[in-house]
Design an enzyme around this catalytic site. Structure first.
Site, short mmCIF file in Angstrom:
data_model
loop_
_atom_site.label_atom_id
_atom_site.label_comp_id
_atom_site.label_asym_id
_atom_site.label_seq_id
_atom_site.Cartn_x
_atom_site.Cartn_y
_atom_site.Cartn_z
CD GLU A 23 -2.29 1.22 2.94
OE1 GLU A 23 -1.59 0.82 3.90
OE2 GLU A 23 -3.44 1.64 3.08
CG ASN A 83 -4.70 4.11 0.50
OD1 ASN A 83 -3.97 3.61 -0.34
ND2 ASN A 83 -4.52 3.94 1.79
CE LYS A 100 -7.04 1.15 3.84
NZ LYS A 100 -5.78 1.54 4.52
CD GLU A 118 -5.29 4.54 5.78
OE1 GLU A 118 -5.83 4.33 4.68
OE2 GLU A 118 -4.83 3.63 6.50
CB CYS A 144 -3.86 -1.65 4.34
SG CYS A 144 -3.02 -1.67 5.94
CG ASN A 169 2.04 1.21 4.56
OD1 ASN A 169 3.24 1.46 4.59
ND2 ASN A 169 1.33 1.29 3.45
N1 CDV Z 1 -2.85 1.27 6.46
C1 CDV Z 1 -3.76 0.61 7.20
O1 CDV Z 1 -4.92 0.48 6.82
N2 CDV Z 1 -3.33 0.09 8.36
C2 CDV Z 1 -4.25 -0.51 9.27
C3 CDV Z 1 -4.04 0.10 10.62
C4 CDV Z 1 -5.26 -0.04 11.48
C5 CDV Z 1 -2.83 -0.36 11.31
C6 CDV Z 1 -4.17 -2.02 9.30
O2 CDV Z 1 -5.23 -2.64 9.40
O3 CDV Z 1 -3.09 -2.61 9.23
#
Ligand code: CDV
Length: 294
Positions: A23, A83, A100, A118, A144, A169
């Protein structure tokens, strides 16, 4: 770009036909920072894809005959921010994009060193969960936090996805509601992708940023999960690394034939609450007629 192309070349040398990048591959995970206006973050956003910076990756992938999935921050011509993930087939053309849907974190400045903004920088995606054909395979796109939501996988599986590509991430600090104990964070990540794979009889390709980025540690843990829920390949360290798996359509077959034969066993007439309710509400009372004398 040099690091991505090097990974792509190593992948091709191993015979890979599909590569998943994380991501927001092209920038730091900037939602950790609060900037007084989202417009100030525009340097992190791509206005077109491919562009002058990313064209070499597209060109090299086409030369190598490798399809890839790439996450980046998208700024549309009408100034909307998403995103985004683009899916690029072996001929170098973008065959689909995903914006996203599950945006975690918060929209307000919590005045911490590392935040999860975000909801401040991005709009909720508006193209659903797409399934595209990459290197001849049906690939579902998600990003993610989507991997922690059962709905993501089911919506993709119902469109015939054989694999789900998920870049991510996951920072170790600054995420509201997450236990910052690294072992737990890894468990919750693996639990999510394994459950999604197993319950939907599909493969999951999960690609993480890892190591320390701008002072914030990310859990890493890229992996490939089979439709049986087994992790068959997993990152061993925190550096740039290729996590390789051999796709075998036969692995999904026994699960699709019986336990998760959707058309035989699913009962959507009893699932209305999933689409009607966002949060928890009152129990739904069902009346069962007959059976009592009193
Ligand atoms: N970039 C993300 O969406 N990260 C999320 C947060 C909550 C750490 C994840 O689910 O990994």
């Amino acid at each position: 770009m040099r690091r991505l192309i090097a990974l792509l070349e190593r992948a091709a040398a191993h015979g890979c036909r599909l590569v998943v990048f994380p991501e927001l591959t092209l920038t730091t995970f900037f939602p950790r920072y609060f900037l007084p206006s989202p417009e100030m973050a525009e340097k992190y956003f791509e206005r077109e894809m491919p562009n002058a910076d990313t064209q070499p990756l597209f060109d090299r992938a086409r030369e190598l005959g490798v399809a890839f999935v790439l996450g980046y921050a998208e700024l549309t011509p009408d100034q909307r921010r998403f995103n985004t993930v683009c899916a690029v087939d072996v001929d170098g053309t973008i065959v689909g994009s995903y914006r996203k849907i599950h945006l975690p974190g918060h929209a307000e400045d919590r005045k911490m060193e590392h935040q999860h903004l975000e909801k401040y920088y991005f709009e909720v995606g508006d193209v659903g969960f797409p399934v595209v054909t990459l290197a001849g395979l049906k690939v579902g796109l998600a990003t993610c936090n989507d991997r922690r939501w059962a709905e993501t996988y089911r919506v993709l599986a119902l469109q015939g996805a054989d694999l789900v590509a998920i870049g991510y991430n996951t920072p170790v600090s600054g995420v509201p509601g997450m236990n910052p104990e690294p072992h737990r964070m890894m468990e919750e990540h693996l639990l999510s992708v394994r459950a999604g794979a197993y319950q939907n009889a599909l493969w999951v390709l999960a690609a993480a940023k890892s190591g320390v980025e701008d002072g914030q540690r990310l859990i890493g843990g890229s992996c490939i999960v089979t439709p049986g829920g087994d992790v068959v390949s997993r990152a061993t360290g925190d550096g740039d690394e290729l996590v390789i798996g051999a796709y075998d359509p036969g692995v999904a077959e026994p699960f699709r034939a019986e336990m998760f034969n959707f058309s035989r066993h699913r009962r959507p007439e009893h699932y209305q609450l999933i689409v009607e309710r966002t949060g928890v509400g009152e129990p739904v009372v069902a009346a069962i007629a007959g059976g009592h004398d009193d």
